[in-house]
Design an enzyme around this catalytic site. Sequence first.
Site, short mmCIF file in Angstrom:
data_model
loop_
_atom_site.label_atom_id
_atom_site.label_comp_id
_atom_site.label_asym_id
_atom_site.label_seq_id
_atom_site.Cartn_x
_atom_site.Cartn_y
_atom_site.Cartn_z
N TRP A 73 26.67 43.74 -22.34
CA TRP A 73 26.29 42.72 -21.52
C TRP A 73 27.06 41.35 -21.84
CZ3 TRP A 73 24.02 44.59 -17.07
CH2 TRP A 73 23.08 45.75 -17.24
N LEU B 21 23.86 73.36 -21.89
CA LEU B 21 24.16 72.13 -22.68
C LEU B 21 23.38 70.94 -22.21
CD1 LEU B 21 26.45 70.55 -24.55
CD2 LEU B 21 27.42 69.67 -22.44
N GLY C 136 39.65 49.77 -23.48
CA GLY C 136 40.35 48.66 -22.91
C GLY C 136 41.88 48.52 -23.69
N ARG C 137 41.88 49.14 -24.93
CA ARG C 137 43.20 49.00 -25.65
C ARG C 137 44.28 50.08 -24.96
NH1 ARG C 137 40.50 49.72 -31.35
NH2 ARG C 137 38.85 49.94 -29.95
N ASP D 186 34.97 55.07 -27.89
CA ASP D 186 35.66 53.77 -27.72
C ASP D 186 37.29 53.70 -27.58
OD1 ASP D 186 35.72 50.74 -28.16
OD2 ASP D 186 35.85 50.84 -30.46
N GLY D 187 37.73 52.49 -27.10
CA GLY D 187 39.14 52.29 -27.07
C GLY D 187 39.77 52.33 -25.70
N HIS E 5 38.60 52.36 -18.38
CA HIS E 5 37.19 52.98 -18.25
C HIS E 5 37.54 54.16 -17.36
CE1 HIS E 5 35.72 49.77 -20.70
NE2 HIS E 5 35.72 48.89 -19.80
N SER F 53 27.79 50.21 -34.66
CA SER F 53 27.57 49.28 -33.31
C SER F 53 26.26 49.62 -32.69
CB SER F 53 28.88 49.63 -32.45
OG SER F 53 29.98 49.16 -33.02
C1 IPE Z 1 30.64 50.60 -28.64
O1 IPE Z 1 31.75 50.29 -28.39
C2 IPE Z 1 29.70 50.77 -27.37
C3 IPE Z 1 30.02 51.72 -26.60
C4 IPE Z 1 31.35 52.49 -26.79
C5 IPE Z 1 29.48 51.84 -25.49
P1 IPE Z 1 32.02 48.54 -28.45
O2 IPE Z 1 33.37 48.49 -28.01
O3 IPE Z 1 31.21 47.96 -27.59
O4 IPE Z 1 31.82 48.47 -29.97
P2 IPE Z 1 32.23 47.06 -30.91
O5 IPE Z 1 31.81 45.83 -30.13
O6 IPE Z 1 33.61 47.09 -31.05
O7 IPE Z 1 31.45 47.08 -32.26
C1 IPE Z 2 34.73 51.60 -24.81
O1 IPE Z 2 35.83 51.09 -24.76
C2 IPE Z 2 34.00 51.77 -23.56
C3 IPE Z 2 32.67 50.75 -23.57
C4 IPE Z 2 32.47 49.89 -24.57
C5 IPE Z 2 32.17 50.73 -22.37
P1 IPE Z 2 36.11 49.60 -24.66
O2 IPE Z 2 36.08 48.92 -23.51
O3 IPE Z 2 35.35 49.17 -26.02
O4 IPE Z 2 37.65 49.34 -25.56
P2 IPE Z 2 38.31 48.49 -26.53
O5 IPE Z 2 37.61 49.01 -27.80
O6 IPE Z 2 38.26 47.18 -26.06
O7 IPE Z 2 39.67 49.11 -26.60
MG MG Z 3 35.61 48.81 -27.85
#
Ligand code: IPE
Ligand code: IPE
Ligand code: MG
Length: 261
Positions: free
Chosen positions: A77, A139, A31-32, A28-29, A45, A201
């Site tokens: 989605w 692996l 986007g940020r 996760d993270g 991504h 999540s």
């Molecule tokens: C969880 O991340 C799913 C993946 C990393 C694929 P999200 O960014 O979708 O989770 P929430 O919405 O913050 O809980």
């Molecule tokens: C995780 O990063 C990747 C996916 C959920 C596909 P995010 O896209 O959720 O990034 P943030 O949480 O918005 O920073």
């Molecule tokens: Mg996220």
Amino acid sequence: MADTRFASSTREVPDSDSVPRHVAIIMDGNGRWARRRLLPRVAGHKRGVEAVRATIRRCIERGISYLTLFAFSSENWRRPEDEVSFLMQLFIRALEEEVAKLHENNIRFRVIGDLSRFDSRLVSLIDRAEKMTSSNDTLTLTIAANYGGRWDILQAVERMLADSPEKRQGFCEEDIARYLALDHAPEPDLFIRTGGEQRISNFLLWQLAYTELYFTDRLWPEFDAGALDEAIASYGRRERRFGRTSEQLASGGESDVATAR
Ligand code: IPE
Ligand code: IPE
Ligand code: MG
């Protein structure tokens, strides 16, 4: 049909070592990471794929046998259509470009999740990659795509009842476990979530019953070999009691452990 080689953490005490056998990660993270650089979210991504490569390499170096990565949840989605379609394209491209390398490195590739919503090109690439790498054993890399923990439990129960209608009269934990999507791996020893959130999540709800949880503020594109080592070191300091007391563990004997009923 699933094999039943893997112990259930609630039915018996599994063996564990100072290095996890199975690591499961919510990446996760992205986007940020991009936003902090004034870039579009999708740039994060793209960069995240490099962190995946680094993580796979380090897992092999550390002798980890199973790595499971959450790439796209059943709830993702809900994101803007152009972000979803970018993620699908990225997945297709990664399959086209990376599968041969996975195979050369003796990595077995699996995908878990509801594939019915993916386009046929993606499904056939997945199928080909799984077949090509099926006998590799350095692996096992599992990608969770359109995966949801609740979906997994429901599909397991449905498939179990379709195969054995008499189980409507009663069934046990093992009956369900062998139909779960991750039947090819033991339960994760170590769960890692990057990006600072402390939640599951809808990831592996069933399988995380006794997994050690590790959360880090580091954003996924910045997760590297050193960061994985830190998570493994934290794991190595945990006392996995599986319901027992510390004193029982210290005495070292399994003899006074009552098995689950
Ligand atoms: C969880 O991340 C799913 C993946 C990393 C694929 P999200 O960014 O979708 O989770 P929430 O919405 O913050 O809980
Ligand atoms: C995780 O990063 C990747 C996916 C959920 C596909 P995010 O896209 O959720 O990034 P943030 O949480 O918005 O920073
Ligand atoms: Mg996220």
